[in-house]
Design a protein around this motif. Structure first.
Motif, short mmCIF file in Angstrom:
data_model
loop_
_atom_site.label_atom_id
_atom_site.label_comp_id
_atom_site.label_asym_id
_atom_site.label_seq_id
_atom_site.Cartn_x
_atom_site.Cartn_y
_atom_site.Cartn_z
N ALA A 36 0.82 -1.21 0.00
CA ALA A 36 0.00 0.00 0.00
C ALA A 36 0.85 1.26 0.00
CB ALA A 36 -0.92 0.00 1.22
N THR A 37 2.02 1.20 0.63
CA THR A 37 2.88 2.37 0.72
C THR A 37 3.49 2.73 -0.63
OG1 THR A 37 3.38 1.88 3.02
CG2 THR A 37 4.89 3.35 1.89
N GLY A 38 3.86 1.75 -1.42
CA GLY A 38 4.50 2.01 -2.71
C GLY A 38 3.65 2.87 -3.62
N PRO A 39 2.44 2.43 -3.99
CA PRO A 39 1.61 3.27 -4.86
C PRO A 39 1.16 4.57 -4.21
CG PRO A 39 0.83 1.01 -4.87
CD PRO A 39 1.87 1.10 -3.81
N GLY A 40 0.84 4.52 -2.93
CA GLY A 40 0.40 5.74 -2.25
C GLY A 40 1.48 6.80 -2.22
N ALA A 41 2.70 6.40 -1.93
CA ALA A 41 3.80 7.35 -1.90
C ALA A 41 4.13 7.85 -3.30
CB ALA A 41 5.03 6.69 -1.28
N ALA A 42 4.00 7.00 -4.29
CA ALA A 42 4.29 7.43 -5.66
C ALA A 42 3.26 8.45 -6.14
CB ALA A 42 4.32 6.22 -6.59
N VAL A 43 2.00 8.23 -5.83
CA VAL A 43 0.97 9.20 -6.21
C VAL A 43 1.19 10.52 -5.47
CG1 VAL A 43 -1.51 9.69 -6.10
CG2 VAL A 43 -0.72 7.47 -6.88
N LEU A 44 1.54 10.45 -4.20
CA LEU A 44 1.85 11.67 -3.45
C LEU A 44 3.05 12.40 -4.03
CD1 LEU A 44 1.16 13.42 -0.99
CD2 LEU A 44 2.73 12.00 0.33
N GLY A 45 4.08 11.66 -4.40
CA GLY A 45 5.25 12.26 -5.02
C GLY A 45 4.93 12.87 -6.37
N ALA A 46 4.07 12.22 -7.14
CA ALA A 46 3.67 12.76 -8.44
C ALA A 46 2.84 14.04 -8.26
CB ALA A 46 2.87 11.74 -9.23
N ALA A 47 1.96 14.04 -7.27
CA ALA A 47 1.16 15.24 -7.02
C ALA A 47 2.05 16.40 -6.56
CB ALA A 47 0.09 14.94 -5.97
N LEU A 48 3.01 16.10 -5.73
CA LEU A 48 3.94 17.13 -5.28
C LEU A 48 4.78 17.67 -6.43
CD1 LEU A 48 5.15 18.56 -2.77
CD2 LEU A 48 6.80 16.72 -2.67
N ALA A 49 5.29 16.79 -7.27
CA ALA A 49 6.10 17.22 -8.41
C ALA A 49 5.24 17.98 -9.42
CB ALA A 49 6.75 16.02 -9.08
N HIS A 50 4.01 17.54 -9.61
CA HIS A 50 3.11 18.24 -10.53
C HIS A 50 2.79 19.64 -10.02
CE1 HIS A 50 0.01 18.61 -13.60
NE2 HIS A 50 -0.80 19.07 -12.66
N THR A 51 2.63 19.77 -8.72
CA THR A 51 2.35 21.08 -8.13
C THR A 51 3.55 22.01 -8.26
OG1 THR A 51 0.84 20.06 -6.55
CG2 THR A 51 1.67 22.25 -6.01
N VAL A 52 4.73 21.49 -8.04
CA VAL A 52 5.93 22.33 -8.10
C VAL A 52 6.30 22.68 -9.54
CG1 VAL A 52 8.41 22.33 -7.65
CG2 VAL A 52 6.84 21.49 -5.92
N LEU A 53 6.24 21.69 -10.44
CA LEU A 53 6.71 21.90 -11.81
C LEU A 53 5.65 22.41 -12.76
CD1 LEU A 53 8.81 18.65 -12.13
CD2 LEU A 53 9.64 20.95 -11.67
N GLY A 54 4.39 22.16 -12.45
CA GLY A 54 3.32 22.58 -13.33
C GLY A 54 2.93 21.47 -14.29
N ALA A 55 1.93 21.76 -15.11
CA ALA A 55 1.41 20.76 -16.04
C ALA A 55 2.37 20.57 -17.22
CB ALA A 55 0.05 21.20 -16.55
#
Length: 96
Positions: A36-55
Motif C-alpha cells: 500500500a505504501t508504494g503506490p500511495g507514496a508514488a501518487v503523493l510524489g507525483a502530485a507534489l512534483a506536478h504542483t511544483v513543476l506545473g502541467a
C-alpha cells in the motif's frame, strides 16, 4: 493529464514495492503495508512534483514519483544488524 500521471505513478510505485518484496522478503514486516505504501507514496510524489513543476512535465514527474516511493519504502525496512533495544544501543550499555 494529471489522471494519467496518477495512474502511471501508482503502477510505478506498485512495481517498486513488488520488487522490494521479492528481493528482500525478510526485511519488511508487513507485506500489505509495503504494497500500500508504494503506490500511495508514488501518487503523493507525483502530485507534489506536478504542483511544483506545473502541467506538461510528465517525463520529470514520473521519476520523481518513483524516487519518492523508494524513499518512503526505505522507511519500512527492518534493521537486522541491531539486536539490542534502541535505548541501550544509544546509551552504549549492555542489555541485562
Amino acid at each position: 493529464m494529471m489522471i494519467l500521471a496518477a495512474v502511471l505513478s501508482a503502477v510505478i510505485g506498485l512495481a517498486i514495492a513488488l520488487a522490494a518484496l521479492s528481493r528482500y522478503p525478510d526485511r519488511f514486516r508487513h507485506r500489505n503495508l509495503t504494497l500500500a505504501t508504494g503506490p500511495g507514496a508514488a501518487v503523493l510524489g507525483a502530485a507534489l512534483a506536478h504542483t511544483v513543476l506545473g502541467a506538461g512535465n510528465l517525463p520529470i514527474v514520473l521519476p520523481v514519483a518513483g524516487a519518492f516511493a523508494a524513499a518512503m519504502l526505505s522507511l519500512l525496512v527492518k534493521n537486522r544488524e541491531r539486536s539490542r533495544p534502541a535505548a541501550a544501543y544509544l546509551a552504549g550499555r549492555p542489555v541485562r
